[in-house]
Design a protein around this motif. Sequence first.
Motif, PDB file in Angstrom:
ATOM      1  N   THR A  53     -38.124 -41.760 -65.688  1.00  5.94           N
ATOM      2  CA  THR A  53     -38.866 -41.823 -64.433  1.00  5.94           C
ATOM      3  C   THR A  53     -40.307 -42.202 -64.740  1.00  5.94           C
ATOM      4  O   THR A  53     -40.698 -42.294 -65.901  1.00  5.94           O
ATOM      5  CB  THR A  53     -38.802 -40.484 -63.678  1.00  5.94           C
ATOM      6  N   THR A  54     -41.099 -42.393 -63.697  1.00  2.00           N
ATOM      7  CA  THR A  54     -42.499 -42.785 -63.886  1.00  2.00           C
ATOM      8  C   THR A  54     -43.369 -41.557 -64.141  1.00  2.00           C
ATOM      9  O   THR A  54     -43.198 -40.521 -63.498  1.00  2.00           O
ATOM     10  CB  THR A  54     -43.017 -43.538 -62.645  1.00  2.00           C
ATOM     11  N   ILE A  55     -44.318 -41.718 -65.056  1.00  2.00           N
ATOM     12  CA  ILE A  55     -45.259 -40.640 -65.386  1.00  2.00           C
ATOM     13  C   ILE A  55     -46.655 -41.096 -64.982  1.00  2.00           C
ATOM     14  O   ILE A  55     -47.140 -42.132 -65.444  1.00  2.00           O
ATOM     15  CB  ILE A  55     -45.206 -40.312 -66.885  1.00  2.00           C
ATOM     16  N   ARG A  68     -60.297 -31.922 -64.917  1.00  3.86           N
ATOM     17  CA  ARG A  68     -58.951 -31.829 -65.488  1.00  3.86           C
ATOM     18  C   ARG A  68     -58.294 -33.202 -65.549  1.00  3.86           C
ATOM     19  O   ARG A  68     -58.761 -34.152 -64.928  1.00  3.86           O
ATOM     20  CB  ARG A  68     -58.079 -30.906 -64.617  1.00  3.86           C
ATOM     21  N   VAL A  69     -57.202 -33.245 -66.320  1.00  9.27           N
ATOM     22  CA  VAL A  69     -56.299 -34.393 -66.321  1.00  9.27           C
ATOM     23  C   VAL A  69     -54.917 -33.876 -65.943  1.00  9.27           C
ATOM     24  O   VAL A  69     -54.411 -32.930 -66.561  1.00  9.27           O
ATOM     25  CB  VAL A  69     -56.248 -35.102 -67.680  1.00  9.27           C
ATOM     26  N   GLU A  70     -54.324 -34.479 -64.931  1.00  6.89           N
ATOM     27  CA  GLU A  70     -52.976 -34.103 -64.509  1.00  6.89           C
ATOM     28  C   GLU A  70     -51.984 -35.175 -64.951  1.00  6.89           C
ATOM     29  O   GLU A  70     -52.191 -36.361 -64.705  1.00  6.89           O
ATOM     30  CB  GLU A  70     -52.902 -33.938 -62.988  1.00  6.89           C
ATOM     31  N   ILE A  71     -50.933 -34.721 -65.607  1.00  5.12           N
ATOM     32  CA  ILE A  71     -49.826 -35.608 -65.986  1.00  5.12           C
ATOM     33  C   ILE A  71     -48.644 -35.220 -65.110  1.00  5.12           C
ATOM     34  O   ILE A  71     -48.103 -34.115 -65.235  1.00  5.12           O
ATOM     35  CB  ILE A  71     -49.477 -35.455 -67.477  1.00  5.12           C
ATOM     36  N   ILE A  72     -48.248 -36.108 -64.209  1.00  4.80           N
ATOM     37  CA  ILE A  72     -47.198 -35.797 -63.244  1.00  4.80           C
ATOM     38  C   ILE A  72     -45.951 -36.617 -63.566  1.00  4.80           C
ATOM     39  O   ILE A  72     -45.980 -37.849 -63.534  1.00  4.80           O
ATOM     40  CB  ILE A  72     -47.648 -36.077 -61.799  1.00  4.80           C
ATOM     41  N   VAL A  73     -44.876 -35.929 -63.880  1.00  5.98           N
ATOM     42  CA  VAL A  73     -43.585 -36.566 -64.078  1.00  5.98           C
ATOM     43  C   VAL A  73     -42.958 -36.686 -62.694  1.00  5.98           C
ATOM     44  O   VAL A  73     -42.494 -35.708 -62.123  1.00  5.98           O
ATOM     45  CB  VAL A  73     -42.695 -35.754 -65.027  1.00  5.98           C
ATOM     46  N   LEU A 118     -35.816 -41.634 -58.234  1.00  2.00           N
ATOM     47  CA  LEU A 118     -34.642 -42.208 -58.881  1.00  2.00           C
ATOM     48  C   LEU A 118     -34.928 -43.663 -59.198  1.00  2.00           C
ATOM     49  O   LEU A 118     -35.431 -44.416 -58.351  1.00  2.00           O
ATOM     50  CB  LEU A 118     -33.429 -42.118 -57.960  1.00  2.00           C
ATOM     51  N   GLN A 119     -34.614 -44.082 -60.411  1.00  2.00           N
ATOM     52  CA  GLN A 119     -34.792 -45.467 -60.811  1.00  2.00           C
ATOM     53  C   GLN A 119     -33.574 -46.277 -60.392  1.00  2.00           C
ATOM     54  O   GLN A 119     -32.432 -45.810 -60.468  1.00  2.00           O
ATOM     55  CB  GLN A 119     -34.970 -45.572 -62.330  1.00  2.00           C
TER      56      GLN A 119
END
Length: 268
Positions: free
Chosen positions: A184-186, A257-262, A266-267
């Motif tokens: 998925t996109t991060i 902050r740095v947010e990393i969102i997974v 759906l691909q």
Amino acid sequence: MRRYSRRNKNTGHDHKDRWLITYADLITLLLIFFVVMYSVSQIDSDKYKVLTESLQLTFQSANSVLDGGKGVTGTAGQNVNNGGTDSEQNQAGQQGGDKGQEQLTSREEAFRKQEQELANLMQVIENYVDTNNLQNQVSVVDKPQGISITLSDQFLFDEGQADLKARSLGTLARLASLFQSINTTISIEGHTDNLPIVYASRYQDNWELSGARALSVLRYFIDTKKLDQANFQYAGYGATRPSADNSTAAGRQKNRRVEIIVLRQLQE
């Protein structure tokens, strides 16, 4: 003459009282009207449900008038398709329904698989944070858009800078190993507080600083850890999306902050 005069007088009296008959008829009709209206409004829910299901089965049936079947009335209808018997058309309709069911099932399975992957990812990160006592530096939350991993700016960078600290690389490396199996996109998003940059910095404002910090994390994943760059996106939001009150020092610290969102998607 007197007798005629008396008969005429009685007839006039009868004419005056006839409005009572009309009035009584009107009242009776109104009563019947309201009784009928009341009875119509009181629908038997069970009978209505049975009727609805019966109609749905009738009109959804492949053996319908449009398909050359018997239809609702039981009489033969004209076939508007390009030939074929009733059994062939029914078989084709059944195959089409099965195909649609397979597509729906496949999408449902893909969604469940991704949800399980995200749940496992969140569990692994939570265990890593607890094991390494990083509760004040790293947090993970399940949001509607996906699994959000928030890293404090103090953990990642020096003040006003966007170069990654050496102590943060182990955590980023662990995240990179987890991201390899996520399809998925991060999204990597940089955030700051609302105070202007007044110390020595090569960045003009919080917009540039937040974008540069997000880009540094992205570069680590795709340049150092060789992750597929097609799976990433990044953005710098400056102070426009605070997570806490900027009027206090503690709130401003949370906002940097740095947010990393997974992302939950759906691909194709």
